[in-house]
Design a protein around this motif. Structure first.
Motif: not given
Length: 532
Positions: A19-43
């Motif tokens: 089963p699949e779960r789809r997450l859309l990450i939104l946020g303002g400038p320098q809110s840590g979106k990219t780092s959080t996405a990498n943390s969730i993906l584990g890489d």
């Protein structure tokens, strides 16, 4: 857009696909979106060394469940205009302002020292993450460019729609009504019903004061953040991207548990994305950005044409004989540069600093009141030569008209014939009527004088784009309306855009003008004039 249920949410009954779960990450400038996405993906799936300008998608498997994560460009937080307090002229106010500035400066220095100390404790990946606001107290607020796309376009990368919309907020950055409105507008752009699928994710929680929990931070930050959390159904999660490589890191599983709870509350539904609407909204957004960039470029070009400080304005005085052009020039420049009271035979150029602007004025000989033909060829050529003295061209053709004179149809046609035949069809874009002898009006408003002047005066003003001004030329340098006149000229220049001034024509520089013989001169009644 609507929320719908999908069989894929519960997985293939035969077990072929998790089963699949789809997450859309939104946020303002320098809110840590990219780092959080990498943390969730584990890489390190997404590059944290550059600014995110386009949405990116990554996939992983967590506890046997396929998870799709979409990282998006930061939404734009509008700049808040600085409010400059009015000067009261009191020493106490100035001292208070200085004390406040000193206090703010000290606080800023303390904050910078704290940031420097904290930066040493963070890993290199976070330090390089331009989108990780948890590492900066003073985030830059990038304006939209044509090279970037809107954050909502990321929703298209997780079809048929996200199960959860994660709104990232850094605890190290202030969250005011400006940020709240930006978040609200972003979700509204996705469509109605998005809040039931939204969750606030706080980043940079390692920067919180020791012993302070995220609940206390929410309570202390203010109503804007509290509103956001409540709007998301009080769903929130605290994330520390510096712990993503530690063995006891349970924050990703805990986040996914909260996502599952939200999906259960939504009865297994996800937010369905209408790609057509999103694409239309993206096109509209880019059109607005293009228009904004075009206006900024025009403003920059106008500033260059006007000149840097001090700004430059080039004016050409035109009109009948004896209307007070020389006196008007003296009034604008603030002293007696031109000889008034006698007929002007040759063009004369003078320059002065007025109201922070460098003003260059050329006074010209007067025209005949009733006929272009009766204006000597030498005078007509001298008018053109006056324009040529204002290289690369005059910003404003100042048509001087005494308030004490009446304007008949023949006088109006004669004025327009002079302007059009001497300076071309585009001269009307740069012509302003200046009413001289303004003291004769007394308490009568100039608008009332224009109404009394009749249709011919109104038609003349229409030719000039309704740009006009009244000036009392009896006391040079004492008329406060000179500054207002210069403001109107700059307004006209802005309206003209990339045609800020009337370019000099080659024939104006020659000894022989286009009037080679009396037979080619326009008729008195200006039958060929297109401005009747």
């Amino acid at each position: 857009m609507a929320a719908v249920s999908s069989a894929s949410d519960t997985g293939d009954p035969r077990g072929r696909h998790p089963p699949e779960r789809r997450l859309l990450i939104l946020g303002g400038p320098q809110s840590g979106k990219t780092s959080t996405a990498n943390s969730i993906l584990g890489d390190e799936v997404f590059d944290i060394g550059t600014e995110t300008t386009h949405s990116n998608v990554g996939q992983t498997e967590i506890y046997g469940r396929r998870v799709t994560v979409v990282d998006t460009p930061p939404w734009v937080i509008p700049r808040v205009p600085e409010v400059i307090p009015e000067a009261h002229g009191e020493g106490d106010d100035d001292d208070d302002a200085n004390d406040a500035n000193d206090t703010n400066a000290n606080e800023a220095n303390d904050a910078n020292e704290t940031n420097d100390a904290n930066a040493n404790d963070t890993n290199d990946a976070n330090a390089n993450d331009d989108d990780a606001g948890a590492e900066s107290d003073n985030p830059t607020r990038p304006q939209p460019t044509l090279d970037s796309e809107g954050p909502c376009m990321g929703a298209i990368l997780c079809p048929p729609g996200p199960h959860a919309i994660l709104l990232l907020v850094s605890v190290t950055q202030p969250f005011t009504d400006t940020e709240r409105r930006a978040a609200e507008e972003q979700l509204a752009a996705l469509g109605g019903g998005t809040w039931r699928y939204s969750m606030v994710v706080f980043t940079g929680v390692d920067k919180l004061t020791k012993g302070v929990f995220i609940e206390e931070h929410i309570a202390n930050t203010g109503e804007a953040l509290q509103w956001l959390v409540e709007r998301c159904g009080s769903r929130y999660h605290a994330f520390d991207n510096t712990r993503k490589d530690t063995e006891d890191n349970t924050q990703v599983p805990e986040l996914m548990e909260k996502v599952e709870e939200m999906i259960t509350d939504n009865q297994g539904w996800y937010f369905e994305v209408n790609e057509l609407i999103l694409l239309e909204e993206e096109q509209a957004r880019r059109a607005l950005e293009e228009e904004s960039m075009r206006m900024e470029e025009h403003a920059r070009q106008r500033d260059q044409m006007i000149g840097g400080p001090p700004r430059e304005l080039r004016l050409l005085l035109l009109g009948w004989k004896g209307v007070g052009k020389s006196s008007v020039g003296n009034s604008i420049l603030g002293r007696r540069y031109f000889e008034s009271g006698q007929e002007t035979e040759l063009c004369l150029r003078r320059q002065a600093l007025v109201s922070g602007r460098r003003i260059t004025i050329v006074d010209t000989p007067g025209w005949d009141w009733f006929s272009v033909r009766r204006t000597p060829k030498r005078i007509r050529q001298e008018s053109q030569r006056g324009a040529a003295l204002l290289r690369p061209g005059p910003h404003t053709l100042l048509l001087v008209l005494p308030v004490v004179s009446s304007l008949t149809a023949r006088k109006r046609r004669t004025l327009l014939a002079h302007i059009e035949t001497l300076f071309g069809d585009s001269a009307c874009l740069h012509t302003m009527v200046l009413f001289s002898c303004g003291d004769w009006l007394g308490r009568t408003p100039i608008e009332e004088h224009i109404l009394r002047g009749g249709r011919e005066l109104q038609r003349l003003l229409e030719f000039c784009g309704n740009y006009y001004h009244v000036l009392d030329s009896k006391i040079p340098g004492k008329d406060r309306s000179v500054s207002a006149l210069l403001d109107k000229m700059e307004e006209m220049i802005r309206e003209n855009g990339d045609k800020a001034f009337l370019p000099i024509q080659t024939e104006w520089l020659s000894e022989e003008s286009s009037y080679s013989s009396d037979n080619t001169e326009p008729e008195d009644d200006c039958r060929g004039c297109q401005l009747q």
